[in-house]
Design a protein around this motif. Structure first.
Motif, PDB file in Angstrom:
ATOM      1  N   GLU A 187       6.882  -4.815  11.704  1.00 21.56           N
ATOM      2  CA  GLU A 187       7.204  -5.887  10.765  1.00 21.56           C
ATOM      3  C   GLU A 187       8.105  -6.911  11.443  1.00 21.56           C
ATOM      4  N   THR A 188       8.157  -8.076  10.847  1.00 23.85           N
ATOM      5  CA  THR A 188       8.979  -9.141  11.416  1.00 23.85           C
ATOM      6  C   THR A 188      10.421  -8.687  11.604  1.00 23.85           C
ATOM      7  N   GLY A 189      10.951  -7.941  10.650  1.00 23.67           N
ATOM      8  CA  GLY A 189      12.346  -7.511  10.716  1.00 23.67           C
ATOM      9  C   GLY A 189      12.562  -6.123  11.259  1.00 23.67           C
ATOM     10  N   HIS A 190      11.487  -5.358  11.461  1.00 22.60           N
ATOM     11  CA  HIS A 190      11.622  -3.985  11.951  1.00 22.60           C
ATOM     12  C   HIS A 190      10.504  -3.691  12.940  1.00 22.60           C
ATOM     13  N   THR A 247       7.808  -2.708   3.805  1.00 22.61           N
ATOM     14  CA  THR A 247       6.582  -2.734   3.007  1.00 22.61           C
ATOM     15  C   THR A 247       6.557  -1.510   2.095  1.00 22.61           C
ATOM     16  N   THR A 248       6.118  -1.685   0.859  1.00 24.37           N
ATOM     17  CA  THR A 248       6.107  -0.572  -0.092  1.00 24.37           C
ATOM     18  C   THR A 248       4.683  -0.239  -0.536  1.00 24.37           C
ATOM     19  N   ALA A 249       4.474   1.035  -0.844  1.00 25.55           N
ATOM     20  CA  ALA A 249       3.232   1.508  -1.461  1.00 25.55           C
ATOM     21  C   ALA A 249       3.642   2.326  -2.679  1.00 25.55           C
ATOM     22  N   THR A 250       3.586   1.712  -3.833  1.00 25.11           N
ATOM     23  CA  THR A 250       4.081   2.321  -5.070  1.00 25.11           C
ATOM     24  C   THR A 250       2.913   2.847  -5.892  1.00 25.11           C
ATOM     25  N   TYR A 251       2.988   4.122  -6.261  1.00 27.13           N
ATOM     26  CA  TYR A 251       1.865   4.744  -6.963  1.00 27.13           C
ATOM     27  C   TYR A 251       1.911   4.432  -8.457  1.00 27.13           C
ATOM     28  N   ASP A 252       0.722   4.055  -8.978  1.00 27.98           N
ATOM     29  CA  ASP A 252       0.552   3.780 -10.403  1.00 27.98           C
ATOM     30  C   ASP A 252      -0.345   4.858 -10.996  1.00 27.98           C
ATOM     31  N   PRO A 253       0.218   5.839 -11.716  1.00 28.08           N
ATOM     32  CA  PRO A 253      -0.596   6.947 -12.226  1.00 28.08           C
ATOM     33  C   PRO A 253      -1.577   6.527 -13.316  1.00 28.08           C
ATOM     34  N   THR A 254      -1.349   5.390 -13.948  1.00 25.71           N
ATOM     35  CA  THR A 254      -2.256   4.976 -15.022  1.00 25.71           C
ATOM     36  C   THR A 254      -3.615   4.556 -14.489  1.00 25.71           C
ATOM     37  N   PRO A 293       7.731  -7.179   0.186  1.00 29.24           N
ATOM     38  CA  PRO A 293       8.792  -7.676  -0.708  1.00 29.24           C
ATOM     39  C   PRO A 293       9.489  -8.946  -0.234  1.00 29.24           C
ATOM     40  N   ASP A 294       9.476  -9.201   1.072  1.00 23.17           N
ATOM     41  CA  ASP A 294      10.162 -10.385   1.580  1.00 23.17           C
ATOM     42  C   ASP A 294       9.597 -10.724   2.959  1.00 23.17           C
ATOM     43  N   ALA A 295      10.047 -11.842   3.502  1.00 23.75           N
ATOM     44  CA  ALA A 295       9.496 -12.331   4.772  1.00 23.75           C
ATOM     45  C   ALA A 295       9.724 -11.360   5.921  1.00 23.75           C
ATOM     46  N   MET A 296      10.850 -10.628   5.890  1.00 22.56           N
ATOM     47  CA  MET A 296      11.127  -9.692   6.965  1.00 22.56           C
ATOM     48  C   MET A 296      10.207  -8.469   6.932  1.00 22.56           C
ATOM     49  N   ASN A 301      -4.003 -11.335  17.709  1.00 25.97           N
ATOM     50  CA  ASN A 301      -2.825 -10.869  16.968  1.00 25.97           C
ATOM     51  C   ASN A 301      -2.590 -11.742  15.742  1.00 25.97           C
ATOM     52  N   GLY A 302      -2.197 -11.089  14.648  1.00 21.22           N
ATOM     53  CA  GLY A 302      -1.947 -11.833  13.421  1.00 21.22           C
ATOM     54  C   GLY A 302      -0.791 -11.262  12.631  1.00 21.22           C
ATOM     55  N   ARG A 303      -0.427 -11.977  11.551  1.00 19.85           N
ATOM     56  CA  ARG A 303       0.629 -11.554  10.631  1.00 19.85           C
ATOM     57  C   ARG A 303       0.011 -11.346   9.259  1.00 19.85           C
ATOM     58  N   ILE A 304       0.336 -10.224   8.648  1.00 16.89           N
ATOM     59  CA  ILE A 304      -0.300  -9.860   7.378  1.00 16.89           C
ATOM     60  C   ILE A 304       0.761  -9.708   6.286  1.00 16.89           C
ATOM     61  N   THR A 305       0.494 -10.301   5.129  1.00 15.76           N
ATOM     62  CA  THR A 305       1.350 -10.171   3.961  1.00 15.76           C
ATOM     63  C   THR A 305       0.509  -9.647   2.791  1.00 15.76           C
ATOM     64  N   PHE A 306       1.059  -8.712   2.040  1.00 18.90           N
ATOM     65  CA  PHE A 306       0.361  -8.133   0.892  1.00 18.90           C
ATOM     66  C   PHE A 306       1.086  -8.519  -0.400  1.00 18.90           C
TER      67      PHE A 306
END
Length: 621
Positions: free
Chosen positions: A131-134, A143-150, A159-162, A227-232
């Motif tokens: 990532e840009t910051g890490h 980057t987050t992967a949050t589970y939605d049980p529904t 969540p942010d540019a970094m 090479n590229g930069r990816i945002t979700f």
């Protein structure tokens, strides 16, 4: 005339695979000067030729048409370093990083769905970790992967540019899916970094909703890699998208893992991806060998200045020129044999202790090999004068393409710190359960005993390989110098950390203030490992004449390392001033003795001639 015995020794355990891989690389054309898009298109076309030629099959499971040959896959990648390095890296992204992550972190459902298409290039993909910051600090990616049980879906979000995925190979042009590393969240609880398969583009190549991709554009080198930069933006993927070998989520959101503890699980997951780090070291070695082959050939034909009789002198006859190239050549031999041992260890690994040793050694060899590549290719460029600056003579592109090797697949300075930490008994088993202060105290308790144990083993090795002589060319004397430096630096580091750990000093400051010591300890350890690998290779050489030549190359490696750090050896009483001068004289003499064999030594690398077709390699008319 190639010395067949020397070439066979270098080819080693995977000799047949090396030869078929060299033949495949030899069928490819060196790229002409192209614009960015045309260069990328050519590299992707050649990637398809590698797929058709069977290159990616080596390391994948036999169940899917592969050969189940982990070590062989590293060797095949290494050989690509003789050709276009953009193609080598593109292949590494597709089959090593992307395919390797699916294979190592996924389970059968993922293997069935993805591996055949990855292997035959029907599914180009990305490895989206950095990532840009890490970069090096993967454990704290944002980057987050949050589970939605529904809906039984993961929501992947930047969540942010970094937290933007940065410098991702295959992203800007060709990648259709990515293995995305993200912080896994279920039921409001975080479970650390996990990997998910996330689509990027549809079948027509259009970027999917919620996904944004930027092109990194022109780089200093490797411009055939897109090479590229990816945002979700809250991209939803099904529950099965989680590569769940080390952590799974049930339909109701319940998390489970066969590995206890977030930190231990994290290091276990990353440990399965160590093949990429080993591959980079091998690829850097191949690029360095190619540069040395070019420079030595040029040095044997280029003439400059005259002798008293009026004849012009071939530049490789000058000691200064030999000093530039031949110690570097000796180091390339040493690193080659150390790499061969490491690949075998990776291939044969059976337990956690051996796996930790492989991971530590891989970190150190990657650092040392890529720094050696950067320094040696620059030296080769300078040794070829203005001709070495011309693109047609290949060295400028080698310089540009390998420069990033020192920072990708792990920043070298960070990797050497991992090596030093890996030298601590049980360190990597306990690190997840210790805060920084506990870490310092653990070092104090554990380190000295571990050093004593290793010292006893090293003394046995020294006696076996060299006897008790003190001559500079006595192998036992050389090994003892390497061992003494390693042990002394490690013991000094242990004492330093023990003193700091018993006081009031901030734990961060304790480690930060000792970083110079940590890096020296790691480098001394890797130098010793490399020397021992070289000694073992000399011992198994079947031809006495070739073994004698290789023995001289080993002497040059050992003494050039001692010479480079002779200030330390002088400070610690291992060399007297006169003895120090003797080391330099011995290096000079060895350079002179090896001068007639320089071409033989580089020809044994067996770089395909089509990739040495530079004007400077042609005899002067």
């Amino acid at each position: 005339m190639v010395n067949d015995v020397l070439r066979d020794l270098l080819d080693g355990r995977w000799a047949d695979l090396r030869r078929t891989s060299r033949e495949l690389v030899g069928t490819l054309e060196p790229p002409p000067v192209l614009d960015l898009e045309a260069q990328r298109a050519l590299v992707f076309e050649q990637l398809g030729l590698l797929a058709k030629g069977g290159h990616p099959l080596t390391g994948f499971p036999a169940e899917y048409g592969g050969a189940d040959d982990v070590g062989g896959s590293v060797v095949a990648f290494e050989v690509l370093g003789f050709g276009d390095l953009s193609l080598m890296i593109k292949a590494g992204v597709q089959w090593g990083l992307f395919g390797g992550a699916v294979q190592a972190l996924g389970t059968k459902v993922h293997h069935d769905e993805y591996l055949p298409a990855i292997m035959n290039l029907d599914l180009p993909g990305c490895f989206a970790m950095t990532e840009t910051g890490h970069g090096s600090d993967v454990q704290h990616l944002r980057t987050t992967a949050t589970y939605d049980p529904t809906t039984e879906e993961f929501v992947v979000h930047t969540p942010d540019a970094m937290a933007r995925k940065d410098y991702i190979g295959n992203a800007a042009r060709d990648g259709r899916v990515a293995v995305v590393f993200a912080q896994l969240v279920t039921g409001g609880e975080e479970h650390g970094v996990h990997a998910l398969v996330v689509p990027l583009r549809d079948g027509d190549g259009q970027v999917l909703p919620g996904v944004s991709i930027e092109d990194c554009g022109h780089k200093a080198g490797l411009n055939g890699v897109d090479n590229g930069r990816i945002t979700f933006d809250h991209v939803r993927v099904p529950r099965v998208a989680l590569l769940d070998r080390y952590g799974s989520v049930a339909a109701d959101g319940t998390y489970s893992s066969p590995v206890e503890g977030d930190a231990r699980r994290f290091f276990t997951m990353l440990g399965t991806l160590v093949r990429g780090r080993i591959s980079v070291a091998g690829g850097a070695g191949s690029a360095t060998k190619k540069a040395l082959a070019l420079a030595v050939r040029y040095g044997e034909t280029r003439r400059q200045f005259t002798r008293p009789d009026g004849s012009e002198v071939v530049v490789l006859d000058y000691l200064a020129h030999q000093r530039r190239l031949l110690p570097a050549l000796a180091t390339s031999y040493a690193l080659h044999f150390a790499q061969e041992e490491l690949v075998s260890a990776l291939h044969d690994v059976t337990d956690d202790r051996a796996r930790r040793e492989v991971e530590s050694r891989a970190a150190g060899l990657k650092a040392v090999s890529t720094w050696h590549a950067t320094a040696t290719i620059q030296t080769c460029r300078e040794a070829c004068g203005g001709a070495g600056y011309l693109a047609e003579n290949l060295l400028p592109q080698l310089k540009a393409d390998t420069d990033v090797f020192t920072t990708f697949e792990g920043d070298n300075t960070v990797l050497l710190q991992l090596v030093a930490k890996g030298l601590l008994t049980s360190y990597r088993d306990h690190v997840g359960d210790l805060d920084q202060l506990g870490m310092v105290r653990f070092v104090a308790d554990q380190f000295v005993g571990a050093v004593i144990e290793r010292t006893a083993a090293r003394s046995i090795i020294a006696r076996l390989v060299g006897g008790s002589g003190d001559g500079l060319l006595e192998r036992g004397w050389q090994v003892r110098q390497f061992e003494f430096r390693e042990t002394h630096v490690l013991e000094g580091l242990a004492r330093r950390l023990r003193r700091a750990g018993t006081g009031e000093q901030d734990p961060f400051e304790t480690f930060n203030n000792a970083q110079d010591h940590v890096l020296h300890a790691a480098r001394a350890h890797i130098d010793r490992v490399v020397l021992e690998a070289f000694v073992a290779a000399v011992d198994r050489c079947p031809d006495p004449e070739t073994a004698t030549l290789l023995d001289q190359v080993c002497d040059l490696y050992a003494l050039s390392v001692i010479e480079a750090d002779r200030a330390w050896f002088l400070e610690h009483g291992r060399l007297t001033p006169d003895r120090s001068k003797d080391v330099s004289r011995a290096v000079n003499e060895l350079c002179g003795q090896l001068r007639p064999h320089a071409r033989e030594l580089v020809d044994a690398f067996d770089v395909p001639e089509s990739w040495l077709a530079a004007p400077i390699t042609r005899p002067a008319s």
